[in-house]
Every structure is written in C-alpha cells, then in structure tokens.
Design an enzyme around this catalytic site. Structure first.
Site, PDB file in Angstrom:
ATOM      1  N   LYS A 189       0.812  -1.212   0.000  1.00  0.00           N
ATOM      2  CA  LYS A 189       0.000   0.000   0.000  1.00  0.00           C
ATOM      3  C   LYS A 189       0.846   1.263   0.000  1.00  0.00           C
ATOM      4  O   LYS A 189       1.804   1.374   0.767  1.00  0.00           O
ATOM      5  CB  LYS A 189      -0.909  -0.008   1.241  1.00  0.00           C
ATOM      6  CG  LYS A 189      -2.013  -1.057   1.158  1.00  0.00           C
ATOM      7  CD  LYS A 189      -2.971  -0.679   0.049  1.00  0.00           C
ATOM      8  CE  LYS A 189      -4.222  -1.521   0.028  1.00  0.00           C
ATOM      9  NZ  LYS A 189      -5.032  -1.216  -1.164  1.00  0.00           N
ATOM     10  N   PRO A 192      -0.141   5.281   3.073  1.00  0.00           N
ATOM     11  CA  PRO A 192       0.563   5.935   4.181  1.00  0.00           C
ATOM     12  C   PRO A 192       1.717   6.821   3.683  1.00  0.00           C
ATOM     13  O   PRO A 192       1.975   7.887   4.250  1.00  0.00           O
ATOM     14  CB  PRO A 192       1.098   4.760   5.011  1.00  0.00           C
ATOM     15  CG  PRO A 192       0.227   3.604   4.654  1.00  0.00           C
ATOM     16  CD  PRO A 192      -0.184   3.814   3.230  1.00  0.00           C
ATOM     17  N   THR A 193       2.378   6.394   2.626  1.00  0.00           N
ATOM     18  CA  THR A 193       3.447   7.217   2.047  1.00  0.00           C
ATOM     19  C   THR A 193       2.867   8.534   1.526  1.00  0.00           C
ATOM     20  O   THR A 193       3.404   9.614   1.788  1.00  0.00           O
ATOM     21  CB  THR A 193       4.144   6.441   0.909  1.00  0.00           C
ATOM     22  OG1 THR A 193       4.782   5.289   1.465  1.00  0.00           O
ATOM     23  CG2 THR A 193       5.186   7.301   0.205  1.00  0.00           C
ATOM     24  N   CYS A 383      35.909  -2.318  28.562  1.00  0.00           N
ATOM     25  CA  CYS A 383      35.672  -1.342  29.625  1.00  0.00           C
ATOM     26  C   CYS A 383      35.227  -2.063  30.908  1.00  0.00           C
ATOM     27  O   CYS A 383      36.055  -2.646  31.585  1.00  0.00           O
ATOM     28  CB  CYS A 383      34.680  -0.281  29.175  1.00  0.00           C
ATOM     29  SG  CYS A 383      34.866   1.242  30.095  1.00  0.00           S
ATOM     30  N   GLY A 385      34.009  -4.825  31.100  1.00  0.00           N
ATOM     31  CA  GLY A 385      34.454  -6.203  30.905  1.00  0.00           C
ATOM     32  C   GLY A 385      35.911  -6.395  31.307  1.00  0.00           C
ATOM     33  O   GLY A 385      36.325  -7.474  31.738  1.00  0.00           O
ATOM     34  N   HIS A 509      36.878   1.426  24.435  1.00  0.00           N
ATOM     35  CA  HIS A 509      35.877   0.703  23.644  1.00  0.00           C
ATOM     36  C   HIS A 509      36.353   0.498  22.207  1.00  0.00           C
ATOM     37  O   HIS A 509      36.063   1.328  21.341  1.00  0.00           O
ATOM     38  CB  HIS A 509      34.556   1.478  23.633  1.00  0.00           C
ATOM     39  CG  HIS A 509      33.872   1.500  24.952  1.00  0.00           C
ATOM     40  ND1 HIS A 509      32.987   0.528  25.348  1.00  0.00           N
ATOM     41  CD2 HIS A 509      33.963   2.372  25.989  1.00  0.00           C
ATOM     42  CE1 HIS A 509      32.546   0.803  26.566  1.00  0.00           C
ATOM     43  NE2 HIS A 509      33.123   1.915  26.976  1.00  0.00           N
ATOM     44  N   GLU A 511      35.248  -1.360  20.015  1.00  0.00           N
ATOM     45  CA  GLU A 511      34.150  -1.595  19.066  1.00  0.00           C
ATOM     46  C   GLU A 511      33.806  -0.361  18.238  1.00  0.00           C
ATOM     47  O   GLU A 511      33.285  -0.490  17.126  1.00  0.00           O
ATOM     48  CB  GLU A 511      32.907  -2.121  19.795  1.00  0.00           C
ATOM     49  CG  GLU A 511      32.227  -1.161  20.775  1.00  0.00           C
ATOM     50  CD  GLU A 511      32.757  -1.240  22.199  1.00  0.00           C
ATOM     51  OE1 GLU A 511      33.940  -1.592  22.381  1.00  0.00           O
ATOM     52  OE2 GLU A 511      31.991  -0.922  23.130  1.00  0.00           O
TER      53      GLU A 511
END
Ligand code: GLN
Length: 536
Positions: A189, A192-193, A383, A385, A509, A511
């Site tokens: 549909k 909604p856009t 950290c 950890g 960190h 990551e």
C-alpha cells in the site's frame, strides 16, 4: 562550490532504516570522490543520549572528541569510514540549553525568545557547523523520528528555511517511508506514504526523492503511483527491499541509480568512479556458508541487541575477515548468578563482556570472566568487561575475597578498580566521564601488541573508574600483564592474562573503531583464538 545539503526525513513508521539509508547514500557520494559528513538531529530533550537507559535508546556511540551520540552515528562512521565530531549530533536539549543560556546572558537584547526564529536559527547554525568543522562538500542531515511528531517540527521548519537561505539548487530532500503489506489482498500500500508526503508538504517541504522501504518486491505500477501522487520524478522513487545483509544497502542503492541521480540533481562533480568490488566481495562473503564460531555476549541489556550494536558489528567484521560466521549467544549476566544461561557460555568458543554501568549483573559477569580464565576460553573485556576481569583475578588468584570496584562496593577493603582522581569531585552525570580518544602505548611482546602490530594506538573511552595502581605490582607478579598503558604511565589501558590463549580487557571501547573492511585488532585477536578453539 557552495555546501550541498541532503536532508533525510522519515514517514509512516520509525525503525525502517533511515540511518542506514543515509549512511549508505553518504558512501555512494564518497565513492565518487566527494567529501561528505553526516549529522543526526534528535528531537528529544536530553542533551545527549549519555544519560539515557540503553533500553530507551540502544547503544551510546562515542566519537573521537568524546561526544556521546546516537547509534546512527555508528552506521555513518562504519559505512562511510569517516570520523565525525560533536556537531554531528544535535538534540532539542542542546538547542534549547544554548538559546536559554544566551537569553540569560542578555544576548537577545530584550527580545521575546521564540521557536521561530530563535530555536530555528540555533538549529541552522548547528547544521552550518558541520561543513565548517569537517570540510565536507556535502552534508547529509538525518532528522530523527517521523514526520508529524510534535518534537521534530522545529527541525523540519529549520530545514525548510535553509532551502531558501542556501539556495534551492543546493538542497535535496530524501523522504524514507514504508509500504505496508496487506496479507488479505496480497498487496503493498502506498497510501501511508502519500499521507506522510502530504504532511511534509503542509509544513512547506516537498520531497525530491522517496525511498520506499518494503519487505516485498515493489512493482512498476506502484512506483508510478508514488511518483504521481507524491509529485516526484519516477527516477527518484527508489524501492528498498529489506535485505538480510546490512552492508548490501549501498550496492542496492547504487543499482537503483541513486548515486548518479544525486550527482546530476545537485550539480556535483564526481572525481572518481565508484569501486564496489570490495563491498560486493564483503556481501558475498556474508552470504557464503561458513563454519560457525559461537561467542557468548554476557551483558545487562541483552534482550535489546541494539544496546550492543557496535560490539555486534565489530564481532561480525572480525569473523568475516577470517572466513567464519559469528553466532552470538546473548546471555543475561544476572542469569549466570542464578545458575541459568551457562549452557550458552559453555557452548561458546569465545566470551565477550561489554561495557556497562551499575551493579546489576556484576557478579554474573565476574563468574563469566572466571570461567574464561580457568577454562582458557578466549575472552575480550570491553571497559567494564576489563574491570570485572581484574576483580575476578584479584578475588580468585590474588585471594582477596572481597575485591571489587568501588562502583559496586564502596566499603571493599580491596578496591582494585577505583574512581579516577579527576572524577572524585564530579557530581553531574551528563558528559562528565573520561570520554573520547586517548593514546595508549603497547608493551612489546604482549598478545595485544602482536594483535595491533603497531607501538601506539588512540582509542575511544567512556568511563569513570580505572585500575587502582596500588595493586599493579601484585597483579604483575601473578602474571596479569598490563599490555597497554597511557603515555605518562599513570593509567592501565589494557590488561591480559599471560598464561591464557587470549584473555584481554581494554579500558576503552575498541568496538567504536571497527570497520567492515578493517576489523579491530582486539576483536580479530578474539575471533582468531575462538576459531582456533572451535577447530580443536
Ligand atoms: N562503569 C564503568 C566505569 O564507569 C565502566 C564503564 C563502561 O563500561 N563504559 O568505569
């Protein structure tokens, strides 16, 4: 050439990948030799997400300059492989705090302070800072939330004003929407856009491109319909079908001709042809069936995987680069305390204890660290950890039964992790930690130094506590190695266990600096060791 602006708004529903889309489009432009930067405008009133619960907000992503930002900035940095700065995440809270501070100083000379123009001026000022501080030729700006939210209105109004101020030819609006699928009739549909575009128009913004997210293939007739009803060129209606491979999004957008279209419409000068070979290879590698290596992630917010977004991505980057698939076993640290969840830990060939705050689950994390040390299971502590790895060692190797971090036990007689001196007088919670990039010197001959292959690194931090130097000598005697130290020698940045295949903890960190094409050395070290163990 004037700075060009690409504004991203969302329609219909949130969580359809607006951030990933913006990041991927940034990459399309970077691949054409253009210098881009990305900014996220967050409509909430917090000054930054640093004080918010990960349950509310997911991960807090930390930048080089110590800004605590929305996790979408992680997408931007990972996809485009850029380093962003503090001005790249603006919140309503920051904007109001600044305007109110100016009002108190008397800067407005008796004026009545209003959303228009004072708040919108401040927003525009902050958007302008991105190009100034990064040197970007193209600034991509993503507005959080969806069109129609009360909170985001001042941001949208500011964008509308900017179009006139910087020139219409320099501004391009991308609207990201969602096409719901109706099972009963088996169709997608567009209504909604259409409604969300109507909403945008009612505030004076006509989108130039519509990216229609969908779980199903989008037929040509639907594209025609969106083009017609939403008044955009057909070429600018881009269906984006859900993909299981995140890093495929740039390739899909490239295939949909988005890169060339934007260059054309914004009058940009591409200085090189995109090279998608590495990305195509990466995506193929993700799809290729590979041996699985299980890693247990022992955390506090594990039911919400977004809370560990960068950790998960970093594990995937490292796994991919050595031809394995990482299967993350999500473990509640508190479960381990109750004797539950151990089958996941015991079935894994690697253990990660990520960062965290507060005492909930601490004892479970310490048990996980003990299990890793005793059973020689590869372990990476991030950290918190790293801190639990140190506490565990103090309790069970040095024999200090009540050893702890003063974050969790103020009256411990063995405070092996303690508040940093500079942190003692601080009472404010927001933005007051040791944040951002700090240098770390690696000690030759250690596993860490081997993993990095360079003598000095800069890594991103977010913590208040540190290893208590009074115990350094005792730890070292018992074969804990401090393989990364601040250049002045005062702070332990990385600890590892000598008599272990890979037990490494970092006070920072890692990551946040892992990239799809450049896995982080510490994650790579973990995954290599875990792979080796899985093959035994
Ligand atoms: N709570 C710990 C500290 O403040 C660890 C923080 C973290 O893991 N990011 O030092």
């Amino acid at each position: 050439m004037p700075t060009k602006y690409l504004f991203f708004t969302g329609g219909v529903v949130s969580s359809v990948g607006k951030g990933v889309t913006a990041a991927a489009i940034g990459l399309l432009l970077k691949e054409r030799g253009l210098k881009v930067a990305v900014q996220k405008l967050d409509p909430y009133i917090n000054v930054d997400p640093g004080t918010m619960s990960p349950y509310q907000h997911g991960e807090v992503y930390v930048l080089d300059d110590g800004a605590e930002t929305d996790l979408d900035l992680g997408h931007y940095e990972r996809f485009i492989d850029i380093r962003l700065n503090r001005v790249c995440n603006v919140t309503t809270g920051q904007v109001y705090a600044e305007v109110i501070a100016k009002e108190r100083r008397g800067d407005y000379l008796g004026g009545t302070i209003q959303v228009i123009p004072h708040i919108t001026n401040e927003i525009k000022h902050r958007i302008g800072l991105v190009a100034k501080t990064t040197g970007a030729e193209i600034v991509l700006v993503e507005v959080g939330g969806t069109v129609g939210d009360i909170e985001s209105q001042p941001f949208l109004e500011a964008l509308r004003q900017m179009r006139n101020e910087v020139g219409r030819e320099n501004v391009f609006f991308v609207h990201v929407t969602w096409l719901p699928y109706i099972g009963a009739t088996g169709e997608l549909k567009t209504k909604p856009t259409q409604h969300s575009v109507a909403e945008l128009r009612s505030i004076g913004i006509a989108p130039n491109m519509i990216i229609a997210r969908s779980d199903y293939a989008v037929g040509d007739e639907l594209i025609d319909k969106i083009a017609l009803f939403c008044d955009v060129e057909k070429r600018a209606v881009v269906p984006m079908i859900t993909t299981s491979v995140l890093y495929e999004v740039p390739l899909l957008l490239e295939q949909a001709d988005v890169g060339d279209y934007l260059v054309e419409r914004l009058g940009l000068k591409a200085t090189k042809k995109p090279n998608w070979k590495p990305w195509a290879k990466l995506v193929n590698e993700v799809r290729r069936p590979k041996p699985t290596v299980k890693v247990a992630l022992v955390g506090k917010y594990v039911e919400l995987h977004d809370a560990y977004m960068s950790v998960r991505e970093a594990l995937k980057h490292a796994a991919l680069s050595i031809g394995v698939e990482v299967e993350i076993g999500w473990v509640h640290a508190t479960d381990l305390e109750k004797g539950k969840g151990w089958e996941i830990v015991k079935g894994a060939n690697g253990i990660v204890v990520p960062g965290g705050f507060g005492s909930r689950g601490i004892e479970g994390k310490i048990l996980a660290a003990k299990y890793a040390r005793v059973n020689k299971v590869p372990y990476l502590g991030l950290c918190l950890g790293m801190q639990v790895m140190v506490v565990e060692f103090a309790r069970n190797v040095l024999g200090y039964k009540d050893a702890n971090s003063t974050e969790f036990d103020r009256s411990t007689t063995h405070a092996v992790i303690d508040l940093m001196r500079e942190q003692r007088a601080i009472t404010d919670m927001g933005g007051t930690m040791r944040l951002g990039l700090y240098p770390c010197v690696l000690q030759p001959g250690t596993k860490t130094a081997k993993a990095y292959g360079i003598p000095k690194v800069d890594e991103r931090h977010r913590h208040r506590f540190e290893l208590n130097n009074a115990y350094r000598g005792e730890f070292e005697k018992a074969k804990m190695v401090f393989s990364g130290i601040s250049p002045d020698g005062k702070l332990v940045e990385i600890a590892e266990i000598a008599d272990h295949p890979y037990m490494v903890g970092s006070q920072f960190h890692p990551e946040f600096l892992s990239r799809p094409m450049r896995p982080h050395p510490l994650f790579l070290g973990l995954m290599k060791a875990a792979k080796e163990r899985s093959e035994k």
